[in-house]
Design a protein around this motif. Structure first.
Motif, PDB file in Angstrom:
ATOM      1  N   LEU A 349       0.785  -1.227   0.000  1.00 11.04           N
ATOM      2  CA  LEU A 349       0.000   0.000   0.000  1.00 11.04           C
ATOM      3  C   LEU A 349       0.823   1.286   0.000  1.00 11.04           C
ATOM      4  N   HIS A 350       2.124   1.201   0.271  1.00 10.14           N
ATOM      5  CA  HIS A 350       2.927   2.414   0.361  1.00 10.14           C
ATOM      6  C   HIS A 350       3.775   2.624  -0.892  1.00 10.14           C
ATOM      7  N   ARG A 351       4.024   3.886  -1.192  1.00 14.79           N
ATOM      8  CA  ARG A 351       4.891   4.248  -2.311  1.00 14.79           C
ATOM      9  C   ARG A 351       6.323   4.317  -1.794  1.00 14.79           C
ATOM     10  N   SER A 352       7.149   3.408  -2.265  1.00 16.95           N
ATOM     11  CA  SER A 352       8.534   3.353  -1.815  1.00 16.95           C
ATOM     12  C   SER A 352       9.376   2.718  -2.905  1.00 16.95           C
ATOM     13  N   GLY A 353      10.639   3.106  -2.963  1.00 14.65           N
ATOM     14  CA  GLY A 353      11.506   2.536  -3.976  1.00 14.65           C
ATOM     15  C   GLY A 353      11.292   3.203  -5.324  1.00 14.65           C
ATOM     16  N   ASP A 354      11.526   2.423  -6.392  1.00 14.18           N
ATOM     17  CA  ASP A 354      11.431   2.983  -7.742  1.00 14.18           C
ATOM     18  C   ASP A 354      10.135   2.544  -8.414  1.00 14.18           C
ATOM     19  N   ASP A 355      10.037   2.808  -9.708  1.00 13.73           N
ATOM     20  CA  ASP A 355       8.815   2.468 -10.441  1.00 13.73           C
ATOM     21  C   ASP A 355       8.597   0.961 -10.517  1.00 13.73           C
ATOM     22  N   PHE A 356       9.657   0.192 -10.478  1.00 11.22           N
ATOM     23  CA  PHE A 356       9.521  -1.264 -10.452  1.00 11.22           C
ATOM     24  C   PHE A 356       8.751  -1.698  -9.204  1.00 11.22           C
ATOM     25  N   ASP A 357       9.129  -1.133  -8.051  1.00 14.08           N
ATOM     26  CA  ASP A 357       8.426  -1.446  -6.805  1.00 14.08           C
ATOM     27  C   ASP A 357       6.965  -1.006  -6.870  1.00 14.08           C
ATOM     28  N   ALA A 358       6.724   0.120  -7.493  1.00 12.31           N
ATOM     29  CA  ALA A 358       5.345   0.607  -7.619  1.00 12.31           C
ATOM     30  C   ALA A 358       4.496  -0.360  -8.436  1.00 12.31           C
ATOM     31  N   GLU A 359       5.052  -0.878  -9.528  1.00 11.79           N
ATOM     32  CA  GLU A 359       4.288  -1.809 -10.365  1.00 11.79           C
ATOM     33  C   GLU A 359       4.037  -3.123  -9.632  1.00 11.79           C
ATOM     34  N   LEU A 360       4.987  -3.558  -8.805  1.00 13.49           N
ATOM     35  CA  LEU A 360       4.766  -4.764  -8.012  1.00 13.49           C
ATOM     36  C   LEU A 360       3.614  -4.566  -7.028  1.00 13.49           C
ATOM     37  N   ALA A 361       3.581  -3.402  -6.380  1.00 14.06           N
ATOM     38  CA  ALA A 361       2.499  -3.116  -5.435  1.00 14.06           C
ATOM     39  C   ALA A 361       1.154  -3.082  -6.145  1.00 14.06           C
ATOM     40  N   LEU A 362       1.111  -2.428  -7.285  1.00 14.14           N
ATOM     41  CA  LEU A 362      -0.150  -2.352  -8.033  1.00 14.14           C
ATOM     42  C   LEU A 362      -0.583  -3.730  -8.525  1.00 14.14           C
ATOM     43  N   SER A 363       0.371  -4.549  -8.916  1.00 19.27           N
ATOM     44  CA  SER A 363       0.038  -5.904  -9.342  1.00 19.27           C
ATOM     45  C   SER A 363      -0.597  -6.695  -8.203  1.00 19.27           C
ATOM     46  N   GLN A 364      -0.042  -6.540  -6.989  1.00 17.80           N
ATOM     47  CA  GLN A 364      -0.609  -7.241  -5.838  1.00 17.80           C
ATOM     48  C   GLN A 364      -2.000  -6.715  -5.504  1.00 17.80           C
ATOM     49  N   LEU A 365      -2.193  -5.414  -5.586  1.00 17.95           N
ATOM     50  CA  LEU A 365      -3.519  -4.840  -5.332  1.00 17.95           C
ATOM     51  C   LEU A 365      -4.538  -5.354  -6.343  1.00 17.95           C
ATOM     52  N   ARG A 366      -4.161  -5.408  -7.611  1.00 23.13           N
ATOM     53  CA  ARG A 366      -5.083  -5.921  -8.619  1.00 23.13           C
ATOM     54  C   ARG A 366      -5.411  -7.388  -8.350  1.00 23.13           C
ATOM     55  N   ARG A 367      -4.443  -8.142  -7.877  1.00 23.43           N
ATOM     56  CA  ARG A 367      -4.680  -9.551  -7.551  1.00 23.43           C
ATOM     57  C   ARG A 367      -5.707  -9.689  -6.440  1.00 23.43           C
ATOM     58  N   VAL A 368      -5.562  -8.923  -5.375  1.00 18.38           N
ATOM     59  CA  VAL A 368      -6.510  -8.994  -4.262  1.00 18.38           C
ATOM     60  C   VAL A 368      -7.913  -8.582  -4.715  1.00 18.38           C
ATOM     61  N   CYS A 369      -7.981  -7.603  -5.612  1.00 17.06           N
ATOM     62  CA  CYS A 369      -9.280  -7.081  -6.038  1.00 17.06           C
ATOM     63  C   CYS A 369      -9.969  -7.961  -7.083  1.00 17.06           C
ATOM     64  N   THR A 370      -9.258  -8.927  -7.665  1.00 13.45           N
ATOM     65  CA  THR A 370      -9.854  -9.761  -8.717  1.00 13.45           C
ATOM     66  C   THR A 370      -9.882 -11.242  -8.366  1.00 13.45           C
ATOM     67  N   SER A 371      -9.196 -11.644  -7.305  1.00 21.10           N
ATOM     68  CA  SER A 371      -9.139 -13.053  -6.920  1.00 21.10           C
ATOM     69  C   SER A 371      -9.839 -13.254  -5.581  1.00 21.10           C
ATOM     70  N   GLU A 372     -10.843 -14.102  -5.565  1.00 26.95           N
ATOM     71  CA  GLU A 372     -11.536 -14.384  -4.301  1.00 26.95           C
ATOM     72  C   GLU A 372     -10.592 -15.049  -3.308  1.00 26.95           C
ATOM     73  N   ALA A 373      -9.697 -15.912  -3.783  1.00 24.17           N
ATOM     74  CA  ALA A 373      -8.751 -16.579  -2.887  1.00 24.17           C
ATOM     75  C   ALA A 373      -7.819 -15.557  -2.228  1.00 24.17           C
ATOM     76  N   ALA A 374      -7.305 -14.603  -3.014  1.00 23.97           N
ATOM     77  CA  ALA A 374      -6.418 -13.586  -2.458  1.00 23.97           C
ATOM     78  C   ALA A 374      -7.179 -12.666  -1.502  1.00 23.97           C
ATOM     79  N   ALA A 375      -8.402 -12.311  -1.859  1.00 21.18           N
ATOM     80  CA  ALA A 375      -9.220 -11.458  -0.983  1.00 21.18           C
ATOM     81  C   ALA A 375      -9.538 -12.173   0.321  1.00 21.18           C
ATOM     82  N   ARG A 376      -9.813 -13.469   0.246  1.00 24.26           N
ATOM     83  CA  ARG A 376     -10.123 -14.231   1.456  1.00 24.26           C
ATOM     84  C   ARG A 376      -8.902 -14.306   2.375  1.00 24.26           C
TER      85      ARG A 376
END
Length: 388
Positions: A349-376
């Motif tokens: 959830l935090h902005r830290s590091g470079d743009d690579f780190d930002a894309e990793l965070a956004l990828s994880q957020l998208r996973r939680v928001c689209t996967s019931e298993a990840a959300a659970r």
């Protein structure tokens, strides 16, 4: 003075442990170096797991919590272009409650002073002794300047990271693990009705933001800042502008109002093991600290003392050592799970590091928001894992 369990620290962990022991016929004395007014005014955590709520209720401390607290059924995860609600009951069958740690402490203090075990404020020169034997003691000076010796069967160190208990355990060996995050939270209390039904956790290129609440008329909000920042750099207008920018979403508007309190909280993880030396047992922040992103600090303290109370009752009433011998390992298993969850939420959830780190965070957020298993998985950890 003589008691079965001497408890150093009159925060939620120590007071709750005393209450649990009293309910099972074990005597205790709680020693607190601060005043009652100071203890009851400390602003800390505000989210209670379902187990914590049930524990307080079972101990007769749930009346005001259920009347004034707010049950929440999920959280909103937000990043640019997306706002997704996680429905906790649908995902894992549990909820959380908004009820500030200050209110929990007020309830515990009131119960303690209303016929409960002794609770002594403003004690000084607290020193545990002979913790490796079967008859430890605590030396201290009371608020009138009179020295005392409290003879005990067991000592519980619930006096936080800076207390006297943790160094005594550390002197016997063991390990510590620590992670300091490269950002902090600027938190405010505002006299304005919340702008949201459930908490909002927002990722933004400018940094993290969060919208929580303390009551139907008081909002609690946070923005990510640098570790070397100061509240003096943040006017009320700048805070509201940052919150509005980082939490902006079509069709939603942030309510603003007078800010009654500002503070900056560093983000860190800390774990110390073992959580015991002889007859001295650690619980709560004396043994571990987590960043507040996962709402685990107070709830971990509740879990610690739940396990510890059961173990101490077995030791003192049945003379069996199996549960106290297992206490540190049992507690640390849950501590590390919650430490991982808090790290994971913080990293996502935090902005830290470079743009690579930002894309990793956004990828994880998208996973939680689209996967019931990840959300659970998030919901199960957030609302609280089993104790023991």
């Amino acid at each position: 003075m003589r008691t079965q369990v001497g408890i150093i620290g009159g925060g939620p962990a120590g007071l709750l442990l005393s209450r649990m022991l009293a309910a099972q016929g074990v005597d205790s004395v709680v020693l607190e170096n601060r005043s009652r007014s100071y203890v009851e005014a400390r602003v800390r955590a505000g989210i209670l797991e379902q187990h914590s709520v049930q524990t307080l209720t079972d101990l007769g401390l749930g009346e005001r919590l259920h009347r004034e607290g707010m049950e929440h059924h999920g959280i909103h995860l937000q990043f640019p272009g997306t706002k997704h609600h996680l429905d906790f009951p649908a995902l894992c069958g549990r909820t959380v409650w908004i009820y500030g740690q200050t209110e929990v402490v007020k309830d515990l203090v009131a119960a303690q002073l209303d016929g409960g075990p002794p609770l002594l404020f403003e004690v000084t020169d607290v020193q545990p002794e002979d913790v490796d034997g079967d008859s430890p003691r605590i030396r201290f000076t009371d608020s009138d300047g009179v020295p005392h010796v409290l003879e005990c069967d067991v000592i519980a160190g619930t006096d936080g990271f800076h207390g006297v208990s943790r160094p005594i355990v550390a002197q016997a060996g063991g390990r510590t693990w620590e992670r300091t995050y490269p950002f902090s939270w600027l938190g405010i209390l505002a006299d304005v009705a919340p702008s949201t039904d459930d908490l909002v956790y927002a990722w933004h290129p400018d940094g993290f933001a969060m919208h929580s609440m303390r009551s139907p008329s008081v909002s609690r909000l946070y923005v990510q800042v640098d570790n070397d920042d100061s509240v003096d750099n943040w006017s009320d207008d700048r805070i509201w502008e940052a919150l509005a920018t980082r939490m902006a979403h079509p069709g939603w508007e942030l309510r603003t109002g007078p800010i009654s309190q500002k503070s900056i909280t560093p983000m860190r993880s800390f774990v110390s093991a073992p959580m015991r030396r002889g007859r001295l047992f650690l619980a709560g922040d004396a043994a571990h600290i987590v960043p507040p992103t996962g709402a685990k600090g107070l709830n971990l303290a509740v879990a610690d003392v739940t396990v510890l109370a059961t173990a101490l009752v077995r030791l003192l009433q049945e003379k069996e050592t199996d549960l106290v011998d297992a206490y540190s390992d049992t507690a640390l298993a849950r501590v590390w799970r919650c430490t991982h969850f808090s790290w994971w939420m913080t990293s996502m959830l935090h902005r830290s590091g470079d743009d690579f780190d930002a894309e990793l965070a956004l990828s994880q957020l998208r996973r939680v928001c689209t996967s019931e298993a990840a959300a659970r998985e998030l919901a199960e950890n957030y609302t609280g894992l089993p104790i023991g």
